[in-house]
Design a protein around this motif. Structure first.
Motif, PDB file in Angstrom:
ATOM      1  N   ALA A  70       0.801  -1.165  -0.012  1.00 23.48           N
ATOM      2  CA  ALA A  70      -0.078  -0.066  -0.106  1.00 23.48           C
ATOM      3  C   ALA A  70       0.743   1.248  -0.130  1.00 23.48           C
ATOM      4  CB  ALA A  70      -0.891   0.084   1.192  1.00 23.48           C
ATOM      5  N   ASN A  71       1.901   1.304   0.887  1.00 26.88           N
ATOM      6  CA  ASN A  71       2.886   2.460   0.931  1.00 26.88           C
ATOM      7  C   ASN A  71       3.496   2.788  -0.375  1.00 26.88           C
ATOM      8  OD1 ASN A  71       1.928   3.237   3.562  1.00 26.88           O
ATOM      9  ND2 ASN A  71       3.699   1.789   4.533  1.00 26.88           N
ATOM     10  N   ALA A  72       3.999   1.468  -0.828  1.00 25.27           N
ATOM     11  CA  ALA A  72       4.898   1.696  -2.355  1.00 25.27           C
ATOM     12  C   ALA A  72       3.825   2.060  -3.388  1.00 25.27           C
ATOM     13  CB  ALA A  72       5.158   0.329  -2.593  1.00 25.27           C
ATOM     14  N   ASN A  73       2.671   1.799  -3.516  1.00 22.01           N
ATOM     15  CA  ASN A  73       1.662   2.435  -4.353  1.00 22.01           C
ATOM     16  C   ASN A  73       1.488   3.662  -4.047  1.00 22.01           C
ATOM     17  OD1 ASN A  73       1.519  -0.141  -5.581  1.00 22.01           O
ATOM     18  ND2 ASN A  73      -0.196  -0.800  -4.372  1.00 22.01           N
ATOM     19  N   ARG A  74       1.315   4.131  -2.903  1.00 18.21           N
ATOM     20  CA  ARG A  74       1.071   5.584  -2.595  1.00 18.21           C
ATOM     21  C   ARG A  74       2.288   6.434  -2.920  1.00 18.21           C
ATOM     22  NH1 ARG A  74       2.582   8.518   1.486  1.00 18.21           N
ATOM     23  NH2 ARG A  74       3.508   6.722   2.593  1.00 18.21           N
TER      24      ARG A  74
ATOM     25  N   ASP B  48       4.501   9.876  -9.546  1.00 11.91           N
ATOM     26  CA  ASP B  48       3.713  10.173 -10.865  1.00 11.91           C
ATOM     27  C   ASP B  48       3.236  11.539 -10.977  1.00 11.91           C
ATOM     28  OD1 ASP B  48       4.491   7.745 -11.866  1.00 11.91           O
ATOM     29  OD2 ASP B  48       2.603   6.839 -11.533  1.00 11.91           O
ATOM     30  N   SER B  49       2.350  11.961  -9.829  1.00 12.99           N
ATOM     31  CA  SER B  49       1.905  13.356  -9.513  1.00 12.99           C
ATOM     32  C   SER B  49       3.009  14.326  -9.696  1.00 12.99           C
ATOM     33  CB  SER B  49       0.959  13.188  -8.416  1.00 12.99           C
ATOM     34  OG  SER B  49       0.583  14.793  -8.316  1.00 12.99           O
TER      35      SER B  49
END
Length: 495
Positions: free
Chosen positions: A38-42, A48-49
């Motif tokens: 979850a933290n890696a995806n975040r 990306d943003s």
């Protein structure tokens, strides 16, 4: 055989506990794996943003610079085209005039030649070709709009993950506690230009040292601190210590909290003892209002007073907040003040140290008094009319006056009557001083030797007042006491 069974039972118990620990650890590892995903995806989404935002900034910058180039090109093209058109027209006119001059030169008729030559001369004088500037009005160079992104390119290549800020360290020796304020100072292990702000948390406690697992008071948060220091003001010190911790934050992430430090915030705290008050006084914790319809005490109140075994002085918070030299004494059972002694006492005695509290009163009160008294003060005694109490007294009858009273002697005070009085008691030095609480102007000082513990005492008739406790002795009062120790008035001077 029994020993072997007992030994085997211990082994089984040990293995069972170990298995349980391993199972719990496996659950923790599985949860950590889930959290990691979850933290890696975040953080990838955040990356990306950020890059999308950076691309947007670059695209916007490029668009603006291209627009400026186009505007510059159009402006110069307009200037050069206008100049080219003017030169072309002037050249055509000049060629026609040149051809006419050649024809005239070949003419054989004198009269016609003279007249034609004069006309050509006049035409040449007015010809556009001789009024033109043969210097281009605009340059064809666009070098001033060349770009070099070497520095920016190097900066972009230097982009990396934002480091977690280092943990600050509170400098205990530089922290200060004074005048009910706390100044907290901290440092970082090394300078970090990425730090955006700090977050300071504090909570009151009765325990020295690191925070305990269970505390009575929650953490209070101060955000957006830009410097490495902060001063808390307007605090009521109703506990003995205050614990602080701080963490640094950059634009994206916060670091770890510093090691908590506890600063002593000792101050005199008490409440008004309803069990001691006159029946015509409506008493809250720290406020009193005259009630002419007070009448007799309710039966349940009498029972409550008779059955009471412990004073509020024995509460854990109050015990922890007291000076090591102070020890609460059991309240002596007795009836309330009565007759014209419209008095109420505090619930905490003073038998050591320096203490300060303030009282705000209604200046329209018919009578008001504030000071200290021995617990032996009689139930019919009025403040200042015996050797068991000292007070400053407001009389609002025919003429408003403020007097200092002790042992039925009074001295009129020649000063403006304030609406808030500060009371300072130095038990060891035998000093009791009264101040205008707003500007800390000294009103009067009693000098004596206390024979027993004293207690805050108040009296009001046809009026009201409120008390503010949890105050440290103000610095200006401490310094004023040193200056005035040799000039203050004493009990003996009262007449």
């Amino acid at each position: 055989m029994d020993d072997q069974r007992e030994s085997l039972r211990k082994i089984i118990t040990t293995l069972a506990l170990k298995n349980e620990e391993i199972q719990n650890f496996i659950c923790c590892l599985k949860q950590s794996l889930q959290n990691l995903d979850a933290n890696a995806n975040r953080v990838q989404e955040d990356l990306d943003s950020e890059f999308s935002s950076l691309h947007a900034v670059l695209d916007e910058l490029k668009e603006g610079m291209v627009t400026r180039i186009k505007q510059e090109r159009a402006s110069r093209t307009y200037e050069l085209q206008n100049q080219l058109s003017a030169c072309t027209n002037a050249l055509e006119s000049s060629e026609e005039l040149l051809e006419l001059a050649n024809q005239t030169l070949c003419s054989s008729e004198n009269d016609s030649f003279i007249q034609a030559a004069k006309g050509i001369k006049d035409s040449v004088t007015m010809a556009p070709a001789f009024r033109l500037s043969l210097r281009a009005k605009a340059s064809d160079s666009m070098n001033h709009m060349m770009v070099d992104f070497t520095q920016e390119r190097n900066m972009l290549r230097a982009i990396t993950f934002l480091p977690v800020p280092a943990t600050p360290e509170i400098q205990l020796v530089e922290c200060q506690v004074f005048d009910n304020t706390v100044a907290v100072v901290w440092t970082l292990p090394e300078h970090d230009s990425k730090i955006d702000h700090y977050i300071l948390e504090y909570r009151r406690t009765n325990h020295e040292g690191p925070p305990r697992a269970r505390e009575d008071y929650p953490w209070m948060v101060v955000e957006g601190i830009k410097e490495t220091e902060f001063t808390l003001t307007g605090i009521r010190f109703d506990t003995r210590y205050m614990t602080f911790r701080v963490k640094a934050c950059n634009k994206a992430v916060a670091g770890e909290f510093s090691e908590p430090v506890s600063l002593e915030t000792h101050a005199f705290v008490f409440k008004l003892d309803t069990g001691s008050s006159h029946q015509n006084l409506k008493v809250e914790d720290l406020s009193v209002e005259w009630d002419s319809s007070g009448g007799k005490i309710a039966v349940q109140d009498i029972r409550k007073d008779k059955n009471r075994t412990n004073s509020p002085m024995h509460s854990p918070a109050r015990l922890a907040g007291m000076s090591p030299k102070r020890a609460p004494s059991a309240r002596v059972g007795r009836d309330r003040f009565t007759a014209e002694s419209y008095t109420v006492l505090g619930d905490t005695m003073i038998d050591a140290g320096q203490h300060y509290w303030e009282v705000r009163f209604d200046r329209e009160s018919k009578t008001f008094a504030a000071g200290i008294a021995y617990r032996s003060l009689g139930r019919f005694d009025q403040l200042g009319k015996s050797n068991a109490s000292w007070c400053i007294h407001l009389n609002n009858w025919l003429q408003q006056s403020l007097t200092a009273k002790y042992n039925n002697k009074a001295r009129t005070l020649d000063c403006p009557i304030p609406d808030r009085i500060g009371i300072y008691c130095n038990y060891e030095e035998g000093a009791l001083s009264f101040y205008n609480a707003r500007n800390k102007t000294l009103l009067h000082t009693f000098r004596t030797k206390f024979q027993q513990p004293v207690i805050p005492a108040f009296m009001v008739w046809n009026g009201s007042f409120s008390v503010q406790t949890g105050l440290q002795v103000p610095s200006i009062v401490l310094s004023g006491q040193k200056r005035n120790s040799n000039t203050s008035s004493s009990n003996a001077s009262l007449t």
